[in-house]
Design a protein around this motif. Structure first.
Motif, PDB file in Angstrom:
ATOM      1  N   ALA A  43       0.867  -1.188   0.000  1.00 45.94           N
ATOM      2  CA  ALA A  43       0.000   0.000   0.000  1.00 45.94           C
ATOM      3  C   ALA A  43       0.894   1.225   0.000  1.00 45.94           C
ATOM      4  N   THR A  85      10.959  -4.183   8.223  1.00 48.15           N
ATOM      5  CA  THR A  85       9.515  -4.209   8.494  1.00 48.15           C
ATOM      6  C   THR A  85       9.215  -5.001   9.767  1.00 48.15           C
ATOM      7  N   ASP A  89       7.328  -3.003  12.709  1.00 46.07           N
ATOM      8  CA  ASP A  89       5.889  -3.246  12.831  1.00 46.07           C
ATOM      9  C   ASP A  89       5.501  -4.349  13.809  1.00 46.07           C
ATOM     10  N   ILE A 182      20.960 -10.598  -1.109  1.00 43.99           N
ATOM     11  CA  ILE A 182      20.611 -11.955  -1.506  1.00 43.99           C
ATOM     12  C   ILE A 182      20.036 -11.867  -2.914  1.00 43.99           C
ATOM     13  N   GLU A 202       5.678  -8.211   0.309  1.00 43.71           N
ATOM     14  CA  GLU A 202       4.867  -7.113   0.848  1.00 43.71           C
ATOM     15  C   GLU A 202       5.698  -5.865   1.166  1.00 43.71           C
ATOM     16  N   GLY A 204       9.534  -4.116   3.132  1.00 41.73           N
ATOM     17  CA  GLY A 204       9.307  -2.715   2.927  1.00 41.73           C
ATOM     18  C   GLY A 204      10.086  -2.143   1.751  1.00 41.73           C
ATOM     19  N   HIS A 206      13.259  -1.263   1.072  1.00 40.30           N
ATOM     20  CA  HIS A 206      14.493  -1.874   0.563  1.00 40.30           C
ATOM     21  C   HIS A 206      14.189  -3.141  -0.226  1.00 40.30           C
TER      22      HIS A 206
HETATM   23  N1  NAI Z   1       2.548   0.153   3.236  1.00 42.21           N
HETATM   24  C1  NAI Z   1       2.918  -1.106   3.067  1.00 42.21           C
HETATM   25  O1  NAI Z   1       2.278  -1.868   2.325  1.00 42.21           O
HETATM   26  C2  NAI Z   1       4.134  -1.614   3.755  1.00 42.21           C
HETATM   27  C3  NAI Z   1       4.866  -0.790   4.571  1.00 42.21           C
HETATM   28  N2  NAI Z   1       6.026  -1.255   5.136  1.00 42.21           N
HETATM   29  C4  NAI Z   1       6.821  -0.315   5.928  1.00 42.21           C
HETATM   30  O2  NAI Z   1       8.131  -0.268   5.402  1.00 42.21           O
HETATM   31  C5  NAI Z   1       9.021   0.100   6.455  1.00 42.21           C
HETATM   32  C6  NAI Z   1      10.255  -0.762   6.419  1.00 42.21           C
HETATM   33  O3  NAI Z   1      10.922  -0.640   5.173  1.00 42.21           O
HETATM   34  P1  NAI Z   1      12.517  -0.665   5.112  1.00 42.21           P
HETATM   35  O4  NAI Z   1      13.039   0.150   6.241  1.00 42.21           O
HETATM   36  O5  NAI Z   1      12.911  -0.307   3.738  1.00 42.21           O
HETATM   37  O6  NAI Z   1      12.873  -2.160   5.485  1.00 42.21           O
HETATM   38  P2  NAI Z   1      12.656  -3.561   4.735  1.00 42.21           P
HETATM   39  O7  NAI Z   1      11.496  -4.247   5.341  1.00 42.21           O
HETATM   40  O8  NAI Z   1      12.697  -3.424   3.268  1.00 42.21           O
HETATM   41  O9  NAI Z   1      13.933  -4.341   5.250  1.00 42.21           O
HETATM   42  C7  NAI Z   1      15.194  -3.892   4.868  1.00 42.21           C
HETATM   43  C8  NAI Z   1      16.255  -4.855   5.298  1.00 42.21           C
HETATM   44  O10 NAI Z   1      15.964  -6.150   4.783  1.00 42.21           O
HETATM   45  C9  NAI Z   1      17.160  -6.755   4.362  1.00 42.21           C
HETATM   46  N3  NAI Z   1      17.087  -6.979   2.911  1.00 42.21           N
HETATM   47  C10 NAI Z   1      16.143  -6.538   2.075  1.00 42.21           C
HETATM   48  N4  NAI Z   1      16.380  -6.988   0.825  1.00 42.21           N
HETATM   49  C11 NAI Z   1      17.497  -7.720   0.896  1.00 42.21           C
HETATM   50  C12 NAI Z   1      18.249  -8.453  -0.055  1.00 42.21           C
HETATM   51  N5  NAI Z   1      17.872  -8.545  -1.359  1.00 42.21           N
HETATM   52  N6  NAI Z   1      19.370  -9.097   0.375  1.00 42.21           N
HETATM   53  C13 NAI Z   1      19.736  -9.029   1.666  1.00 42.21           C
HETATM   54  N7  NAI Z   1      19.049  -8.354   2.621  1.00 42.21           N
HETATM   55  C14 NAI Z   1      17.954  -7.725   2.227  1.00 42.21           C
HETATM   56  C15 NAI Z   1      18.301  -5.812   4.715  1.00 42.21           C
HETATM   57  O11 NAI Z   1      18.750  -6.190   5.993  1.00 42.21           O
HETATM   58  C16 NAI Z   1      17.617  -4.473   4.766  1.00 42.21           C
HETATM   59  O12 NAI Z   1      18.256  -3.578   5.645  1.00 42.21           O
HETATM   60  C17 NAI Z   1       8.272  -0.040   7.758  1.00 42.21           C
HETATM   61  O13 NAI Z   1       8.010   1.232   8.305  1.00 42.21           O
HETATM   62  C18 NAI Z   1       6.983  -0.741   7.356  1.00 42.21           C
HETATM   63  O14 NAI Z   1       5.900  -0.311   8.143  1.00 42.21           O
HETATM   64  C19 NAI Z   1       6.428  -2.537   4.965  1.00 42.21           C
HETATM   65  C20 NAI Z   1       5.716  -3.400   4.183  1.00 42.21           C
HETATM   66  C21 NAI Z   1       4.517  -3.000   3.491  1.00 42.21           C
END
Ligand code: NAI
Ligand SMILES: Nc1nc(O)c(N)c(N[C@@H]2O[C@H](COP(=O)(O)O)[C@@H](O)[C@H]2O)n1
Length: 277
Positions: A43, A85, A89, A182, A202, A204, A206
């Motif tokens: 979203a 995430t 969360d 990865i 889903e 976040g 990154h």
């Molecule tokens: N509105 C929506 O639908 C959603 C919102 N969110 C929000 O997104 C935010 C979090 O996003 P981010 O801070 O960007 O964190 P993220 O959830 O994308 O996690 C980032 C971490 O995941 C690991 N990672 C990700 N891809 C990787 C790869 N290919 N290889 C190795 N490690 C990898 C790394 O450790 C990286 O620092 C939260 O605030 C959450 O609430 C999360 C999911 C859905």
């Protein structure tokens, strides 16, 4: 175990029809036999933000599109997020649609397997984490955590395994020179080999931005995005994949969807499309 429908979400049959062409096949077959059907879904705000800041749980979906997301969860074997995430969360990552396991029926049928990318086992989960509370209530599955450590922390492994979860060790890909990521091919192949025939990615930010690059675009079978009528403002977690350039060095769009359909959903709009024709 009490099977309680009181807090279940309703997603009427009439609303399911439009989604069907964008979902994994009901018979479980996949476009590529060694890969799961992969849906990118999230979203977003009007300024392409997923959340107000990296650590902030932010509600964007209205009630109808939230119920839609939970229906998507019931139609996928796995739901994948990044550790950012999980840390921000403390998510449940289960399906709360009336009629699925724990919400009006027995067992865990309809409950997806949470998958968390956590290369260095940073996520400090405990018995109190939402995911494990839901496991104890029979309303969700324990996570699989994808790590690059060959020996994950023993205590965490024990807790995961107590609830039926596990660590999955994967090597970092370095053929592209990126030692910190990865490889999505390896990841999805591995998840398929562990029995997941469909996965919804889903977030976040990154995670999504690392998938929306030319080398991985063909792995995405379907894109389903909820757009909420709000601007979150500067400092948000944004979906904005790396820039691309043509042969002459001019910037071109990073990615464009095809076969696009838009569906109004309450005050939100849901966009369905494909990354290729
Ligand atoms: N509105 C929506 O639908 C959603 C919102 N969110 C929000 O997104 C935010 C979090 O996003 P981010 O801070 O960007 O964190 P993220 O959830 O994308 O996690 C980032 C971490 O995941 C690991 N990672 C990700 N891809 C990787 C790869 N290919 N290889 C190795 N490690 C990898 C790394 O450790 C990286 O620092 C939260 O605030 C959450 O609430 C999360 C999911 C859905
Ligand atoms: N579809 C959708 N709409 C929003 O407004 C959101 N904030 C999210 N976030 C994602 O859902 C997870 C929370 O799930 P639970 O309700 O705890 O089961 C969150 O971690 C994001 O992945 N999604």
């Amino acid at each position: 175990m009490a099977l309680d429908k009181r807090d279940a979400l309703e997603f009427p049959e009439s609303d399911r029809v439009f989604l069907e062409p964008h979902l994994p096949r009901q018979d479980g077959t996949t476009p590529r036999s060694d890969m799961p059907f992969t849906t990118l879904t999230f979203a977003t705000s009007l300024d392409s933000a997923l959340a107000l800041s990296p650590g902030a749980r932010t509600t964007l979906s209205g009630p109808q599109s939230k119920a839609m997301t939970h229906y998507l969860r019931s139609r996928h074997d796995g739901i994948l997020i990044g550790v950012g995430t999980a840390l921000a969360d403390d998510p449940g990552l289960n399906c709360r649609i009336a009629g699925v396991g724990g919400y009006g029926s027995e067992g865990l049928i309809g409950q997806p397997r949470p998958v968390v990318i956590d290369s260095n086992a940073r996520w400090d989960f405990s018995e109190d984490s939402k995911l494990f509370q839901l496991c104890r209530q029979g309303r969700g599955r324990a996570p699989w955590i994808v790590t690059t450590l060959s020996e994950p922390p023993a205590e965490k492994q024990k807790l995961l395994e107590k609830y039926g979860g596990r660590y999955i060790s994967l090597q970092m890909k370095n053929s592209t020179g990126d030692h910190h990521r990865i490889d999505w091919n390896d990841l999805l192949l591995t998840l398929r080999s562990h029995g997941l025939q469909s996965v919804m990615v889903e977030g976040g930010g990154h995670v999504i931005n690392s998938l929306l690059v030319p080398q991985y675009m063909s792995l995405i079978d379907s894109v389903i995005v909820t757009i909420a009528p709000t601007w979150l403002g500067e400092g948000g977690v944004v979906v904005s994949p790396p820039r691309r350039f043509d042969g002459e060095g001019n910037a071109i769009s990073a990615a464009r969807l095809r076969n696009v359909k838009w569906y109004p959903f309450g005050e939100d709009v849901v966009l369905c499309g494909q990354t290729q024709s």
